[in-house]
Design a protein around this motif. Structure first.
Motif, PDB file in Angstrom:
ATOM      1  N   GLY A 290       0.745  -1.043   0.110  1.00 18.67           N
ATOM      2  CA  GLY A 290       0.029  -0.071   0.039  1.00 18.67           C
ATOM      3  C   GLY A 290       0.730   1.015   0.153  1.00 18.67           C
ATOM      4  O   GLY A 290       0.460   2.207  -0.739  1.00 18.67           O
TER       5      GLY A 290
ATOM      6  N   ALA B 257      -6.666   2.216  -6.558  1.00 25.65           N
ATOM      7  CA  ALA B 257      -7.006   0.791  -6.811  1.00 25.65           C
ATOM      8  C   ALA B 257      -6.149  -0.298  -6.294  1.00 25.65           C
ATOM      9  O   ALA B 257      -6.591  -1.478  -5.949  1.00 25.65           O
ATOM     10  CB  ALA B 257      -7.371   0.426  -8.180  1.00 25.65           C
TER      11      ALA B 257
ATOM     12  N   ALA C 218      -5.591   1.042  -1.675  1.00 20.00           N
ATOM     13  CA  ALA C 218      -6.732   1.062  -0.751  1.00 20.00           C
ATOM     14  C   ALA C 218      -7.211  -0.368  -0.413  1.00 20.00           C
ATOM     15  O   ALA C 218      -7.528  -0.654   0.818  1.00 20.00           O
ATOM     16  CB  ALA C 218      -7.903   1.752  -1.491  1.00 20.00           C
ATOM     17  N   PRO C 219      -7.288  -1.135  -1.479  1.00 25.07           N
ATOM     18  CA  PRO C 219      -7.450  -2.948  -1.095  1.00 25.07           C
ATOM     19  C   PRO C 219      -6.347  -3.058  -0.085  1.00 25.07           C
ATOM     20  O   PRO C 219      -6.635  -4.150   0.797  1.00 25.07           O
ATOM     21  CB  PRO C 219      -7.686  -3.376  -2.351  1.00 25.07           C
ATOM     22  N   ALA C 220      -5.173  -2.980  -0.341  1.00 26.97           N
ATOM     23  CA  ALA C 220      -3.841  -3.378   0.591  1.00 26.97           C
ATOM     24  C   ALA C 220      -4.207  -3.044   1.949  1.00 26.97           C
ATOM     25  O   ALA C 220      -4.078  -3.712   2.932  1.00 26.97           O
ATOM     26  CB  ALA C 220      -2.639  -2.951   0.182  1.00 26.97           C
TER      27      ALA C 220
ATOM     28  N   LEU D 103      -7.056  -1.963   3.225  1.00 22.06           N
ATOM     29  CA  LEU D 103      -8.477  -2.694   3.639  1.00 22.06           C
ATOM     30  C   LEU D 103      -8.111  -4.098   4.139  1.00 22.06           C
ATOM     31  O   LEU D 103      -8.579  -4.553   5.327  1.00 22.06           O
ATOM     32  CB  LEU D 103      -9.379  -2.767   2.661  1.00 22.06           C
ATOM     33  N   ILE D 104      -7.550  -5.065   3.323  1.00 24.32           N
ATOM     34  CA  ILE D 104      -7.399  -6.406   4.069  1.00 24.32           C
ATOM     35  C   ILE D 104      -6.173  -6.479   4.896  1.00 24.32           C
ATOM     36  O   ILE D 104      -6.317  -7.413   5.588  1.00 24.32           O
ATOM     37  CB  ILE D 104      -7.032  -7.440   2.576  1.00 24.32           C
TER      38      ILE D 104
END
Length: 485
Positions: free
Chosen positions: A39, A59, A62-64, A66-67
């Motif tokens: 991230g 893209a 943000a997911p990095a 989040l998880i």
């Protein structure tokens, strides 16, 4: 006059070490650090590129984030990924379903078990007449016996304290030789076939043909199958790698390994008798086959005990069909779910705290305690390593101004206590507690799981269902083969 508590009458409370949740750096695990690094790298790259690249990089970062930091079921999402990916891979390969090939005979000496337990082999010891289970992959040799004992909860506190002390010394025998890979204490609650009551009546009753004796026999016939019986077994597993020198001196191969294991078996029996426990003869092939068959086919267990000589062939003791789901397992005539005791009581507690779980009525279950002994030098190195890591993390947190919470302080106190115990000469064992719950249907299984979870709460324990690995967890929890996870 106030009543005397248990500590006043001789029973000392104990405190169990908590499961360490310390991360690699600042409380973060390796998976979280990787997600954080991805991230941060993508965010910096987007900032340096400018313009729309900043939106494109969102893209990725943000997911990095989040998880890596959003919890799911008490764990960050990133720590669920290996479990989910492994489950998906096994499902695609068809490894979650097993069907016995009844038209093809299995190789001689195998145990007819599914999954990674298919490689297990049996060895009949000519000296003790015991069956020894050889795992060629883990290089272990395992034997087991049944243990009879008086009810611990009915003893007075002074006697309970004495039993606890001698039981601790019995467990410590597994740490001294350095050749024991694992000890497994398995306690099963199963329906009683009535054979126990019938045997007691045959030995102690007065069958004189009177109305009283006839009525008593009728009551035994009716109450026997509706009762519940508890069976305790202890399995000892020899580490053939650690005992390689002794095995070579004893004749090499399984014959030499059996000779070395017999030495550990004699030591264990002596320690059990010193702890006022009554060990039975070591299990033979027939007893083990009935135990394995009953685990996978619970409906037939009562019939096998009543039949006598049936079902005592290890070549056919395995299940006919197994289907694994995400959070449960289905076998021949039963549904199963395995819980892991993720947290033992955090406060001072008295021995016998597991009574709500072990004595929960109306639930067929198997409680397993896996004990992995550690040699004194290995345990000392492990304690020193964890102590250094805790102190280093504390220094790092102070440097960046992060406040240390009570959990981190408690974990360091546990490490220091373990170090003091090792200096005092105590052995070190790693414990894993598992509970395998069995029911006839899936709905009844959910009810039984809820009952055991509530009983665990009463015992001040925290349980978690081992999702994505129910088949291997069931083999470790319900089978007396010293299987790990």
């Amino acid at each position: 006059m106030p009543a005397a508590n248990e500590s006043d009458t001789g029973l000392s409370p104990v405190k169990l070490s908590r499961l360490s949740k310390r991360g690699v750096l600042l409380g973060l695990s390796v998976a979280q650090l990787i997600a954080l690094a991805i991230g941060v790298a993508s965010f910096i790259a987007g900032m340096m590129s400018g313009g729309t690249w900043m939106l494109y990089s969102a893209a990725l970062w943000a997911p990095a984030v989040l998880i890596g930091f959003v919890p799911l079921g008490g764990r960050p999402i990133v720590e669920w990924l290996p479990v989910a990916l492994h489950w998906t891979w096994r499902t695609m390969l068809g490894q979650t379903r097993y069907r016995a090939r009844i038209t093809r005979p299995r190789p001689a000496g195998t145990l007819a078990l599914p999954g990674d337990a298919a490689a297990l082999r049996q060895y009949a010891d000519p000296v003790t007449k015991a069956v020894m289970v050889h795992d060629p992959h883990a290089q272990t040799l395992t034997a087991l016996l049944e243990v009879h004992h008086s009810s611990f909860v009915l003893l007075d506190p002074g006697e309970q304290e004495r039993r606890v002390q001698v039981w601790g010394r019995a467990l410590a025998t597994g740490c001294r030789s350095g050749r024991i890979a694992r000890l497994q204490i398995l306690e099963r609650a199963i329906p009683d076939s009535g054979s126990g009551l019938a045997k007691w009546w045959a030995e102690q009753g007065n069958d004189d043909g009177s109305w009283v004796s006839e009525t008593y026999k009728q009551l035994i016939d009716r109450a026997g199958p509706a009762g519940e019986r508890h069976i305790s077994t202890i399995s000892v597993s020899l580490d053939m790698k650690a005992a390689a020198r002794q095995i070579r001196a004893a004749g090499r191969g399984l014959k030499g390994a059996a000779e070395v294991l017999r030495q550990e078996m004699r030591t264990l029996v002596t320690a059990l008798r010193a702890a006022d426990l009554e060990p039975s003869d070591w299990y033979g092939p027939g007893q083990l086959s009935i135990m394995l068959r009953s685990a996978y086919d619970p409906e037939v267990s009562v019939a096998l005990e009543r039949a006598g000589g049936l079902g005592q062939d290890l070549a056919t003791a395995g299940p006919v069909a197994v289907e694994e789901f995400w959070d449960r397992l289905r076998t021949d005539s039963g549904w199963h779910a395995v819980l892991w005791i993720s947290e033992w009581p955090r406060s001072l507690t008295f021995p016998g705290f597991l009574s709500p779980v072990l004595l929960a009525g109306g639930v067929r279950r198997a409680f397993t305690l896996l004990c992995d002994p550690m040699r004194a030098d290995q345990a000392a190195r492990d304690v020193r390593k964890r102590k250094t890591e805790h102190i280093s993390d504390r220094t790092q947190r102070q440097r960046i101004g992060q406040i240390e919470d009570a959990t981190q302080s408690a974990e360091l106190a546990d490490v220091l206590q373990q170090e003091a115990d090792l200096v005092s000469g105590h052995g070190a064992l790693r414990y894993t507690g598992l509970i395998a719950i069995t029911a006839p249907t899936s709905d009844e299984l959910d009810t039984a799981v809820s009952t055991i979870e509530q009983a665990a709460v009463q015992a001040s324990c925290e349980t978690r269902r081992l999702v994505g690995q129910q088949a291997s967890a069931f083999a470790a929890a319900a089978l007396p083969l010293c299987r790990g996870l």
